[in-house]
Design an enzyme around this catalytic site. Structure first.
Site, mmCIF file in Angstrom:
data_model
loop_
_atom_site.group_PDB
_atom_site.id
_atom_site.type_symbol
_atom_site.label_atom_id
_atom_site.label_comp_id
_atom_site.label_asym_id
_atom_site.label_seq_id
_atom_site.Cartn_x
_atom_site.Cartn_y
_atom_site.Cartn_z
ATOM 1 N N THR A 1 0.996 -1.419 0.228
ATOM 2 C CA THR A 1 -0.030 -0.157 0.089
ATOM 3 C C THR A 1 1.069 1.292 0.243
ATOM 4 N N GLY B 1 2.667 -3.686 8.397
ATOM 5 C CA GLY B 1 3.169 -3.685 9.688
ATOM 6 C C GLY B 1 4.135 -3.155 10.301
ATOM 7 N N GLU C 1 -6.225 -5.965 3.733
ATOM 8 C CA GLU C 1 -6.119 -7.389 3.175
ATOM 9 C C GLU C 1 -7.158 -7.356 1.890
HETATM 10 C C1 LIG Z 1 -5.887 -22.575 11.905
HETATM 11 C C2 LIG Z 1 -5.260 -23.099 12.234
HETATM 12 C C3 LIG Z 1 -3.538 -22.059 10.528
HETATM 13 C C4 LIG Z 1 -2.790 -21.889 10.549
HETATM 14 C C5 LIG Z 1 -1.739 -21.071 9.837
HETATM 15 C C6 LIG Z 1 -1.994 -19.946 10.238
HETATM 16 C C7 LIG Z 1 -0.886 -18.489 9.722
HETATM 17 C C8 LIG Z 1 -1.679 -17.581 9.370
HETATM 18 C C9 LIG Z 1 -3.154 -16.897 10.377
HETATM 19 C C10 LIG Z 1 -3.363 -15.870 9.124
HETATM 20 C C11 LIG Z 1 -4.261 -14.529 10.832
HETATM 21 C C12 LIG Z 1 -4.832 -14.301 9.530
HETATM 22 C C13 LIG Z 1 -5.120 -12.880 10.529
HETATM 23 C C14 LIG Z 1 -4.151 -11.737 9.768
HETATM 24 C C15 LIG Z 1 -3.281 -10.422 10.376
HETATM 25 C C16 LIG Z 1 -2.655 -9.873 9.439
HETATM 26 C C17 LIG Z 1 -2.716 -8.589 8.981
HETATM 27 C C18 LIG Z 1 -2.283 -8.562 7.666
HETATM 28 C C19 LIG Z 1 -2.392 -6.533 7.462
HETATM 29 C C20 LIG Z 1 -2.630 -6.230 6.520
HETATM 30 C C21 LIG Z 1 -1.972 -6.340 4.660
HETATM 31 C C22 LIG Z 1 -2.553 -5.667 4.179
HETATM 32 O O1 LIG Z 1 -3.630 -5.078 4.197
HETATM 33 S S1 LIG Z 1 -1.650 -6.087 2.904
HETATM 34 C C23 LIG Z 1 -2.346 -5.126 1.444
HETATM 35 C C24 LIG Z 1 -3.372 -5.758 0.797
HETATM 36 N N1 LIG Z 1 -3.690 -4.709 -0.901
HETATM 37 C C25 LIG Z 1 -4.825 -5.059 -0.614
HETATM 38 O O2 LIG Z 1 -5.449 -6.336 -0.863
HETATM 39 C C26 LIG Z 1 -5.012 -4.343 -2.397
HETATM 40 C C27 LIG Z 1 -6.467 -5.020 -2.320
HETATM 41 N N2 LIG Z 1 -6.678 -4.721 -4.694
HETATM 42 C C28 LIG Z 1 -6.524 -6.101 -5.110
HETATM 43 O O3 LIG Z 1 -6.369 -6.867 -3.840
HETATM 44 C C29 LIG Z 1 -6.315 -5.970 -6.920
HETATM 45 O O4 LIG Z 1 -6.493 -4.765 -6.630
HETATM 46 C C30 LIG Z 1 -7.623 -5.524 -6.703
HETATM 47 C C31 LIG Z 1 -8.922 -5.043 -6.483
HETATM 48 C C32 LIG Z 1 -8.333 -7.163 -6.704
HETATM 49 C C33 LIG Z 1 -8.445 -5.848 -8.859
HETATM 50 O O5 LIG Z 1 -6.477 -5.927 -9.072
HETATM 51 P P1 LIG Z 1 -6.345 -5.725 -10.929
HETATM 52 O O6 LIG Z 1 -6.957 -4.617 -11.170
HETATM 53 O O7 LIG Z 1 -5.224 -6.301 -11.112
HETATM 54 O O8 LIG Z 1 -7.513 -7.216 -11.117
HETATM 55 P P2 LIG Z 1 -8.987 -6.703 -12.068
HETATM 56 O O9 LIG Z 1 -10.197 -5.956 -11.262
HETATM 57 O O10 LIG Z 1 -8.581 -5.663 -13.303
HETATM 58 O O11 LIG Z 1 -9.304 -8.283 -12.285
HETATM 59 C C34 LIG Z 1 -8.628 -8.610 -13.410
HETATM 60 C C35 LIG Z 1 -9.063 -10.123 -13.307
HETATM 61 O O12 LIG Z 1 -7.597 -10.849 -12.172
HETATM 62 C C36 LIG Z 1 -8.808 -11.483 -11.746
HETATM 63 N N3 LIG Z 1 -7.734 -11.307 -9.776
HETATM 64 C C37 LIG Z 1 -7.922 -9.996 -9.639
HETATM 65 N N4 LIG Z 1 -7.457 -10.433 -7.936
HETATM 66 C C38 LIG Z 1 -6.810 -11.711 -8.071
HETATM 67 C C39 LIG Z 1 -6.237 -12.927 -7.474
HETATM 68 N N5 LIG Z 1 -5.730 -12.232 -5.943
HETATM 69 N N6 LIG Z 1 -6.119 -13.513 -7.714
HETATM 70 C C40 LIG Z 1 -6.837 -14.650 -8.778
HETATM 71 N N7 LIG Z 1 -6.989 -13.583 -9.222
HETATM 72 C C41 LIG Z 1 -7.375 -12.261 -9.707
HETATM 73 C C42 LIG Z 1 -10.632 -11.340 -11.424
HETATM 74 O O13 LIG Z 1 -11.145 -11.630 -10.993
HETATM 75 C C43 LIG Z 1 -9.848 -11.044 -13.042
HETATM 76 O O14 LIG Z 1 -10.204 -11.759 -13.384
HETATM 77 P P3 LIG Z 1 -11.267 -11.740 -15.005
HETATM 78 O O15 LIG Z 1 -10.801 -10.990 -15.790
HETATM 79 O O16 LIG Z 1 -11.152 -13.313 -15.204
HETATM 80 O O17 LIG Z 1 -12.281 -11.305 -14.835
HETATM 81 C C1 LIG Z 2 -4.277 -1.766 10.276
HETATM 82 C C2 LIG Z 2 -3.736 -1.662 9.116
HETATM 83 C C3 LIG Z 2 -2.591 -2.201 8.316
HETATM 84 C C4 LIG Z 2 -2.883 -2.786 7.456
HETATM 85 N N1 LIG Z 2 -1.387 -2.733 7.223
HETATM 86 C C5 LIG Z 2 -0.886 -3.379 5.544
HETATM 87 C C6 LIG Z 2 0.283 -4.334 5.083
HETATM 88 O O1 LIG Z 2 0.644 -4.387 6.551
HETATM 89 N N2 LIG Z 2 0.918 -3.705 4.580
HETATM 90 C C7 LIG Z 2 0.266 -2.586 3.616
HETATM 91 O O2 LIG Z 2 1.230 -3.159 2.480
HETATM 92 N N3 LIG Z 2 -1.120 -2.511 3.050
HETATM 93 C C8 LIG Z 2 -1.704 -2.830 4.828
HETATM 94 N N4 LIG Z 2 -2.647 -1.939 4.725
HETATM 95 C C9 LIG Z 2 -3.359 -1.346 3.908
HETATM 96 C C10 LIG Z 2 -4.565 -1.947 3.475
HETATM 97 O O3 LIG Z 2 -4.644 -2.679 2.888
HETATM 98 C C11 LIG Z 2 -5.174 -0.629 2.808
HETATM 99 O O4 LIG Z 2 -5.806 0.261 3.615
HETATM 100 C C12 LIG Z 2 -6.883 -1.636 1.912
HETATM 101 O O5 LIG Z 2 -6.649 -1.974 1.388
HETATM 102 C C13 LIG Z 2 -7.498 -0.447 1.194
HETATM 103 O O6 LIG Z 2 -7.572 0.489 0.338
HETATM 104 P P1 LIG Z 2 -6.845 2.143 0.491
HETATM 105 O O7 LIG Z 2 -6.978 2.364 2.204
HETATM 106 O O8 LIG Z 2 -6.644 2.734 -0.144
HETATM 107 O O9 LIG Z 2 -8.420 1.939 0.613
HETATM 108 P P2 LIG Z 2 -9.789 3.243 -0.408
HETATM 109 O O10 LIG Z 2 -9.416 2.017 -1.464
HETATM 110 O O11 LIG Z 2 -9.089 4.385 -0.819
HETATM 111 O O12 LIG Z 2 -10.684 2.706 -0.361
HETATM 112 C C14 LIG Z 2 -11.817 4.205 0.164
HETATM 113 C C15 LIG Z 2 -13.265 3.958 0.285
HETATM 114 O O13 LIG Z 2 -13.715 3.889 -0.991
HETATM 115 C C16 LIG Z 2 -13.795 2.576 -1.914
HETATM 116 N N5 LIG Z 2 -13.465 2.810 -3.482
HETATM 117 C C17 LIG Z 2 -12.536 1.996 -3.877
HETATM 118 N N6 LIG Z 2 -12.548 1.594 -4.739
HETATM 119 C C18 LIG Z 2 -13.402 1.123 -5.496
HETATM 120 C C19 LIG Z 2 -13.789 0.976 -6.108
HETATM 121 N N7 LIG Z 2 -13.022 0.202 -7.121
HETATM 122 N N8 LIG Z 2 -15.351 0.742 -5.882
HETATM 123 C C20 LIG Z 2 -16.030 0.692 -5.611
HETATM 124 N N9 LIG Z 2 -15.578 1.158 -4.729
HETATM 125 C C21 LIG Z 2 -14.673 1.527 -4.272
HETATM 126 C C22 LIG Z 2 -13.907 1.327 -0.959
HETATM 127 O O14 LIG Z 2 -15.029 1.021 -0.837
HETATM 128 C C23 LIG Z 2 -14.050 2.329 0.745
HETATM 129 O O15 LIG Z 2 -15.134 2.940 1.208
HETATM 130 C C24 LIG Z 2 -3.314 -1.524 6.801
HETATM 131 C C25 LIG Z 2 -4.448 -1.556 6.434
HETATM 132 C C26 LIG Z 2 -4.724 -1.202 8.019
HETATM 133 C C27 LIG Z 2 -5.868 -0.236 8.410
#
Ligand SMILES: CCCCCCCCCCCCCCCCCCCCCC(=O)SCCNC(=O)CCNC(=O)[C@H](O)C(C)(C)COP(=O)(O)OP(=O)(O)OC[C@H]1O[C@@H](n2cnc3c(N)ncnc32)[C@H](O)[C@@H]1OP(=O)(O)O
Ligand SMILES: Cc1cc2nc3c(=O)[nH]c(=O)nc-3n(C[C@H](O)[C@H](O)[C@H](O)COP(=O)(O)OP(=O)(O)OC[C@H]3O[C@@H](n4cnc5c(N)ncnc54)[C@H](O)[C@@H]3O)c2cc1C
Length: 648
Positions: free
Chosen positions: A139, A178, A421
């Site tokens: 991010t 984080g 996520e």
């Molecule tokens: C029980 C025991 C267990 C044991 C083990 C346990 C161990 C573990 C335990 C764990 C405990 C948990 C607790 C956690 C706490 C951790 C803290 C975490 C902190 C947070 C970290 C973060 O926060 S880190 C940043 C995350 N930041 C996002 O999350 C960005 C979102 N944003 C997107 O993700 C993309 O931006 C978005 C929107 C998709 C568009 O992506 P884009 O623009 O490239 O794609 P388009 O929308 O154009 O789509 C084009 C085509 O790609 C397809 N597609 C898209 N994604 C795909 C994908 N992932 N895989 C496959 N296909 C995918 C889609 O379906 C379309 O398919 P088609 O074309 O066929 O329709």
């Molecule tokens: C506690 C915490 C820990 C984090 N840890 C990490 C980390 O370890 N690593 C990392 O890389 N990131 C991390 N992040 C960042 C996190 O992954 C992003 O905040 C998250 O992916 C959302 O993105 P954004 O903040 O840009 O929200 P935005 O996308 O700006 O969202 C704002 C609003 O816009 C709307 N919106 C955005 N796009 C669309 C769309 N296409 N259609 C409709 N509505 C839309 C959303 O629904 C929302 O209401 C963390 C965030 C938090 C709060």
């Protein structure tokens, strides 16, 4: 032990141990989990002060200390199974996050899944031995959701065989990761790859950010903590600016895409494989929803069993607040959801491991369904759990607002799962994209399998207008309710697809048609996920042989399904009997409510709540806790007040 809570346990109709064993997977698994938990609970090194009485810096320091102690102790105990490590850590962490959380949840999993064997040889020993302490830096200030627009660049320089990393603008500064602020010495950085003058989109790179000896930031690296947040106080979420930081060519994660020494680029089999770690965590968050909600229900239901308030009948003693129908209506559907999500969490974890197994064998065919399922269920379960925790807190009245109830900490720690996520609405829209695609394929006569196979029935249902389709037939029969949810999902996917079609017929662009249909699309995903949850709950029941446990879970499953219908009654045909049936189910669940939360088997140390204590002795513990408030260390705290009083 509080007499009310003892009586609740005596009156339960099933054996809590049998249900706990079922939730764990077997009696042996329960035994082992408890053994691991007791290692933490009986360890004097983990008897730290309550974080609520600490400053942010103290909380961070304590979290770092705890993380490093956990590493040593896990080594000493020889615990290496991922599930057992997870049990150990979640007991030690209690409600909070750990300082090295991102190292475990994202840095290591990315190395496991996206390194070549040679890269693994180099990086895994460093990471597994905590010499390389890492985070996941994706991010940026300007973009979290739309990661294709991330601005950080990694430009290949063939003359030195290095990548040069830059965050060229303020909006491209990495923000949020984080453990980045103070803890990590490495980051997986997601950056736009440029080689031979061409951009190839986002790729992952291992970037050393601090010296492994001095922990000082390396040249070209500006890094720090982003400041206090709504929760997560013990985590140093950070910022990172890279200016001409050079890393060797081998630091690009090259399992799928590759850059050759001369700079030529080899494409991955799917460009979405770079997003793999996000899919993993989304899948795991489903289980976290179950845990946060089951903990909250444990606190609220145990407390409701010992709290007496108001009058039901004049002159009679104040009843337990759990006897109020309104209190049951708040809590029991959430209890039912906590059980449902526990089963869905297990399913999601199994599905993730099964499909990644196929991906590792080169079969990518199920990746779209895995992505759609993980994204949708992550959003569906976190939204419900997030709202549910707050309901549990308010169901405890004023005492729920105290930190010692445990509920504020559960809420602030859990609520960012709706954002991180993958922001939930955005995740629902990803699921909708898959559903609409499947709907169209079914319309073209393709046979669908998996969770969307119900869309095959579109053809059969086609001549019938949507409104005349059969709806809930038998409200006492789970199979019939599953059918109702299936039809609702099919109907709402069709409504969304038709909305898109209608928009397109007005000859607007595909993108605008999508935006103009997004309310219908999110509803379709929500209905699909709801169906999957009800289906999985019903399927779980067929595996249970113990009659008493089967009976109580069947009651919960009926409540979950019927309550969902009342919340979304417009999508189903209104059935006047449903509310009556729900009231009857509340009465059925009432004698087992405490036993059902006992079966989650949270010990007091993990629950960390005076209201949810196993012994029900809430008031004594609250008073003891209050005495420990730093404000109570001196009788006269502020001399300003003292001076004012003196002047009078
Ligand atoms: C029980 C025991 C267990 C044991 C083990 C346990 C161990 C573990 C335990 C764990 C405990 C948990 C607790 C956690 C706490 C951790 C803290 C975490 C902190 C947070 C970290 C973060 O926060 S880190 C940043 C995350 N930041 C996002 O999350 C960005 C979102 N944003 C997107 O993700 C993309 O931006 C978005 C929107 C998709 C568009 O992506 P884009 O623009 O490239 O794609 P388009 O929308 O154009 O789509 C084009 C085509 O790609 C397809 N597609 C898209 N994604 C795909 C994908 N992932 N895989 C496959 N296909 C995918 C889609 O379906 C379309 O398919 P088609 O074309 O066929 O329709
Ligand atoms: C506690 C915490 C820990 C984090 N840890 C990490 C980390 O370890 N690593 C990392 O890389 N990131 C991390 N992040 C960042 C996190 O992954 C992003 O905040 C998250 O992916 C959302 O993105 P954004 O903040 O840009 O929200 P935005 O996308 O700006 O969202 C704002 C609003 O816009 C709307 N919106 C955005 N796009 C669309 C769309 N296409 N259609 C409709 N509505 C839309 C959303 O629904 C929302 O209401 C963390 C965030 C938090 C709060």
């Amino acid at each position: 032990m509080n007499p009310d809570i003892c009586r609740e346990r005596e009156n339960a109709t099933f054996n809590t141990e049998t249900l706990t064993n079922m939730l764990d997977g077997s009696a042996e698994k329960t035994r082992r989990r408890r053994e691991i938990e007791s290692l933490v609970i009986n360890d004097p090194d983990f008897q730290h002060d309550d974080p609520n009485f600490m400053s942010r810096s103290e909380r961070y320091d304590a979290a770092v200390k705890k993380s490093s102690q956990m590493i040593m102790k896990l080594r000493d105990y020889g615990i290496s199974d991922p599930e057992e490590i997870y049990f150990y850590k979640r007991t030690a962490r209690r409600t909070f996050h750990e300082a090295f959380g991102l190292h475990y949840t994202m840095f290591l999993p990315t190395l496991y899944s996206q390194c070549t064997p040679e890269q693994q040889k180099k990086w895994l020993p460093l990471a597994e031995n905590f010499k390389a302490l890492g985070t996941y830096a994706q991010t940026e200030l300007g973009h979290g959701t739309h990661i294709r627009k991330l601005e950080t660049t990694a430009t290949y320089d063939p003359s030195t065989q290095e990548f040069v990393l830059n965050c060229p603008t303020v909006s491209s500064i990495k923000w949020w990761p984080g453990g980045l602020g103070k803890t990590s010495n490495h980051a997986i950085v997601l950056a736009q790859l440029y080689t031979l003058g061409k951009c190839h989109g986002l790729h992952a790179f291992i970037v050393p950010i601090r010296c492994m000896k001095t922990h000082q930031p390396l040249p070209g690296v500006t890094v720090g903590d982003i400041g206090p947040k709504f929760g997560f106080e013990e985590v140093d979420n950070g910022y990172l600016k890279l200016e001409n930081v050079r890393i060797p060519r081998e630091n690009m994660l090259m399992k799928y895409a590759q850059v050759e020494p001369d700079g030529s680029y080899l494409k991955p089999p799917s460009d979405k494989l770079t997003y793999g770690t996000m899919v993993f965590i989304r899948a795991m968050i489903v289980g976290e929803s179950a845990r946060a909600l089951s903990k909250s229900c444990t606190i609220a239901i145990r407390y409701s069993a010992v709290r007496h308030q108001s009058e039901l009948r004049p002159g009679e003693p104040e009843p337990q607040i759990l006897d109020y129908q309104a209190q049951q209506y708040k809590l029991f559907p959430l209890l039912a959801a906590a059980y449902a999500f526990t089963f869905v969490g297990q399913y999601m974890s199994d599905t993730y491991h099964r499909i990644t197994g196929h991906i590792n064998q080169g079969d990518f065919s199920q990746l779209p369904e895995l992505h759609a399922l993980a994204a949708g269920l992550k959003a569906f379960t976190t939204w419900t759990a997030n709202a549910g925790i707050e309901v549990c807190r308010m169901a405890c009245g004023g005492h729920g607002y105290l930190c010692c109830s445990g509920l504020p900490d559960i809420y602030v720690t859990f609520t960012p799962t709706c954002t991180y996520e993958g922001e939930n609405t955005v995740m629902m829209l990803q699921t909708a994209r898959f559903l609409v695609k499947c709907y169209r394929q079914a319309r073209e006569g393709q046979q669908l399998s998996g969770t969307v196979s119900y869309l095959n029935e579109q053809q059969r249902l086609q001549p019938q207008p949507v409104s005349s389709r059969p709806t809930v037939v038998n409200i006492n029969d789970l199979a019939s309710l599953v059918e109702a949810y299936k039809l609702r999902a099919a109907k709402l996917v069709e409504v969304a697809a038709k909305s898109l079609q209608g928009e397109l017929q007005r000859s607007i662009s595909q993108e605008d048609a999508w935006n103009n249909s997004s309310i219908e699309l999110v509803r379709a995903s929500d209905a699909h996920c709801h169906y999957v949850v009800v289906e999985l709950f019903a399927a779980k029941l067929s595996e249970i042989s113990d009659t008493a446990v089967h009976s109580v879970l069947n009651t919960l499953a009926l409540l979950y399904a019927l309550h969902g219908i009342t919340l979304n009654s417009g999508d189903f045909l209104q059935l006047s009997q449903i509310t009556q049936r729900i009231k009857a189910l509340l009465v059925e669940i009432r004698p087992n409510a405490v036993a059902l939360v006992d079966s989650f088997d949270y010990n007091d140390e993990m629950l960390n709540s005076v209201l949810g204590r196993y012994d029900g002795n809430v008031y004594e513990s609250m008073f003891e806790w209050a005495k420990r408030s730093p404000l109570n260390r001196t009788e006269v705290r502020s001399f300003i007040i003292f001076n004012i009083i003196q002047k009078k």
